[in-house]
Motif scaffolding. Structure first.
Motif, PDB file in Angstrom:
ATOM      1  N   MET A   1     -14.784   3.453  20.884  1.00  0.00           N
ATOM      2  CA  MET A   1     -13.671   3.834  20.102  1.00  0.00           C
ATOM      3  C   MET A   1     -13.870   3.466  18.842  1.00  0.00           C
ATOM      4  N   PRO A   2     -14.017   4.510  18.060  1.00  0.00           N
ATOM      5  CA  PRO A   2     -14.619   4.288  16.381  1.00  0.00           C
ATOM      6  C   PRO A   2     -13.176   4.057  15.523  1.00  0.00           C
ATOM      7  N   TYR A   3     -13.399   3.146  14.642  1.00  0.00           N
ATOM      8  CA  TYR A   3     -12.246   2.757  13.714  1.00  0.00           C
ATOM      9  C   TYR A   3     -12.794   2.648  12.306  1.00  0.00           C
ATOM     10  N   VAL A   4     -12.081   3.724  11.653  1.00  0.00           N
ATOM     11  CA  VAL A   4     -12.614   3.798  10.139  1.00  0.00           C
ATOM     12  C   VAL A   4     -11.390   3.386   9.300  1.00  0.00           C
ATOM     13  N   ASN A   5     -11.824   2.600   8.269  1.00  0.00           N
ATOM     14  CA  ASN A   5     -10.669   2.140   7.389  1.00  0.00           C
ATOM     15  C   ASN A   5     -11.247   2.624   6.324  1.00  0.00           C
ATOM     16  N   ILE A   6     -10.355   3.525   5.466  1.00  0.00           N
ATOM     17  CA  ILE A   6     -10.632   4.157   4.205  1.00  0.00           C
ATOM     18  C   ILE A   6      -9.462   3.486   3.210  1.00  0.00           C
ATOM     19  N   LYS A   7     -10.161   2.719   2.114  1.00  0.00           N
ATOM     20  CA  LYS A   7      -9.457   2.018   1.226  1.00  0.00           C
ATOM     21  C   LYS A   7      -9.542   2.845  -0.245  1.00  0.00           C
ATOM     22  N   ILE A   8      -8.337   3.167  -0.689  1.00  0.00           N
ATOM     23  CA  ILE A   8      -8.389   3.941  -2.106  1.00  0.00           C
ATOM     24  C   ILE A   8      -7.517   3.215  -2.861  1.00  0.00           C
ATOM     25  N   THR A   9      -7.257   3.555  -4.394  1.00  0.00           N
ATOM     26  CA  THR A   9      -6.302   2.924  -5.219  1.00  0.00           C
ATOM     27  C   THR A   9      -5.359   3.672  -5.103  1.00  0.00           C
ATOM     28  N   ARG A  10      -4.057   2.892  -5.202  1.00  0.00           N
ATOM     29  CA  ARG A  10      -2.821   3.782  -5.350  1.00  0.00           C
ATOM     30  C   ARG A  10      -2.761   4.052  -6.717  1.00  0.00           C
ATOM     31  N   GLU A  11      -3.048   5.552  -7.060  1.00  0.00           N
ATOM     32  CA  GLU A  11      -2.837   6.136  -8.484  1.00  0.00           C
ATOM     33  C   GLU A  11      -2.457   7.607  -8.124  1.00  0.00           C
ATOM     34  N   GLY A  12      -2.040   8.207  -8.971  1.00  0.00           N
ATOM     35  CA  GLY A  12      -2.067   9.474  -8.892  1.00  0.00           C
ATOM     36  C   GLY A  12      -1.310  10.334  -7.733  1.00  0.00           C
ATOM     37  N   GLY A  13      -0.809   9.412  -6.837  1.00  0.00           N
ATOM     38  CA  GLY A  13       0.066  10.219  -5.943  1.00  0.00           C
ATOM     39  C   GLY A  13      -0.615  10.814  -4.902  1.00  0.00           C
ATOM     40  N   THR A  14      -1.485  10.007  -4.055  1.00  0.00           N
ATOM     41  CA  THR A  14      -2.198  10.868  -2.935  1.00  0.00           C
ATOM     42  C   THR A  14      -1.078  11.339  -1.936  1.00  0.00           C
ATOM     43  N   THR A  15      -1.409  12.738  -1.777  1.00  0.00           N
ATOM     44  CA  THR A  15      -0.344  13.587  -0.914  1.00  0.00           C
ATOM     45  C   THR A  15      -0.572  13.301   0.436  1.00  0.00           C
ATOM     46  N   PRO A  16       0.535  13.408   1.456  1.00  0.00           N
ATOM     47  CA  PRO A  16       0.213  13.399   2.601  1.00  0.00           C
ATOM     48  C   PRO A  16      -0.812  14.473   3.242  1.00  0.00           C
ATOM     49  N   GLU A  17      -0.918  15.508   2.537  1.00  0.00           N
ATOM     50  CA  GLU A  17      -1.832  16.628   2.880  1.00  0.00           C
ATOM     51  C   GLU A  17      -3.007  16.209   2.806  1.00  0.00           C
ATOM     52  N   GLN A  18      -3.429  15.536   1.730  1.00  0.00           N
ATOM     53  CA  GLN A  18      -4.809  14.948   1.359  1.00  0.00           C
ATOM     54  C   GLN A  18      -5.215  13.877   2.293  1.00  0.00           C
ATOM     55  N   THR A  40     -10.052   9.249  20.714  1.00  0.00           N
ATOM     56  CA  THR A  40     -10.226   8.029  20.746  1.00  0.00           C
ATOM     57  C   THR A  40     -10.805   7.364  19.299  1.00  0.00           C
ATOM     58  N   THR A  41     -10.507   8.023  18.268  1.00  0.00           N
ATOM     59  CA  THR A  41     -11.157   7.791  16.885  1.00  0.00           C
ATOM     60  C   THR A  41      -9.858   7.418  16.294  1.00  0.00           C
ATOM     61  N   PHE A  42      -9.944   6.337  15.662  1.00  0.00           N
ATOM     62  CA  PHE A  42      -8.825   5.796  14.875  1.00  0.00           C
ATOM     63  C   PHE A  42      -9.254   5.867  13.218  1.00  0.00           C
ATOM     64  N   VAL A  43      -8.338   6.311  12.434  1.00  0.00           N
ATOM     65  CA  VAL A  43      -8.592   6.471  10.895  1.00  0.00           C
ATOM     66  C   VAL A  43      -7.350   5.854  10.301  1.00  0.00           C
ATOM     67  N   VAL A  44      -7.647   4.746   9.501  1.00  0.00           N
ATOM     68  CA  VAL A  44      -6.745   4.068   8.811  1.00  0.00           C
ATOM     69  C   VAL A  44      -6.902   4.324   7.284  1.00  0.00           C
ATOM     70  N   ILE A  45      -5.742   4.634   6.398  1.00  0.00           N
ATOM     71  CA  ILE A  45      -6.034   4.732   5.134  1.00  0.00           C
ATOM     72  C   ILE A  45      -5.211   3.590   4.426  1.00  0.00           C
ATOM     73  N   ASP A  46      -5.752   2.670   3.723  1.00  0.00           N
ATOM     74  CA  ASP A  46      -5.116   1.763   3.144  1.00  0.00           C
ATOM     75  C   ASP A  46      -5.076   2.085   1.382  1.00  0.00           C
ATOM     76  N   GLU A  47      -3.729   2.037   0.850  1.00  0.00           N
ATOM     77  CA  GLU A  47      -3.801   2.294  -0.528  1.00  0.00           C
ATOM     78  C   GLU A  47      -3.380   0.820  -1.184  1.00  0.00           C
ATOM     79  N   VAL A  48      -4.362   0.555  -1.964  1.00  0.00           N
ATOM     80  CA  VAL A  48      -4.540  -0.824  -2.778  1.00  0.00           C
ATOM     81  C   VAL A  48      -4.126  -0.459  -4.125  1.00  0.00           C
TER      82      VAL A  48
END
Length: 72
Positions: A1-18, A40-48
């Protein structure tokens, strides 16, 4: 069960489509390269916030300014 955490800076308004494309692309990559089950692959996007992110000992905004100054 892979878990991937993507962290990006909160700027420029990342869209739901992106974000959906990041989730889809990451899931597809794991399925293709590692034969992981997409169900069973989980991807979480955190905006910092920019002020909560640092690179090379500097807040990210200062780091980017330093890089830009080098290019001039």
């Amino acid at each position: 069960m892979p878990y991937v955490n993507i962290k990006i800076t909160r700027e420029g308004g990342t869209t739901p489509e992106q974000k959906a494309e990041l989730i889809r692309g990451t899931t597809d990559l794991l399925a293709r390269v590692l034969d992981k089950n997409p169900a069973t692959t989980f991807v979480v996007i955190d905006e910092v916030e920019m002020e909560d992110w640092g690179v090379g000992g500097l807040p990210v905004a200062d780091y980017r300014a330093k890089l830009a100054a080098r290019k001039d």
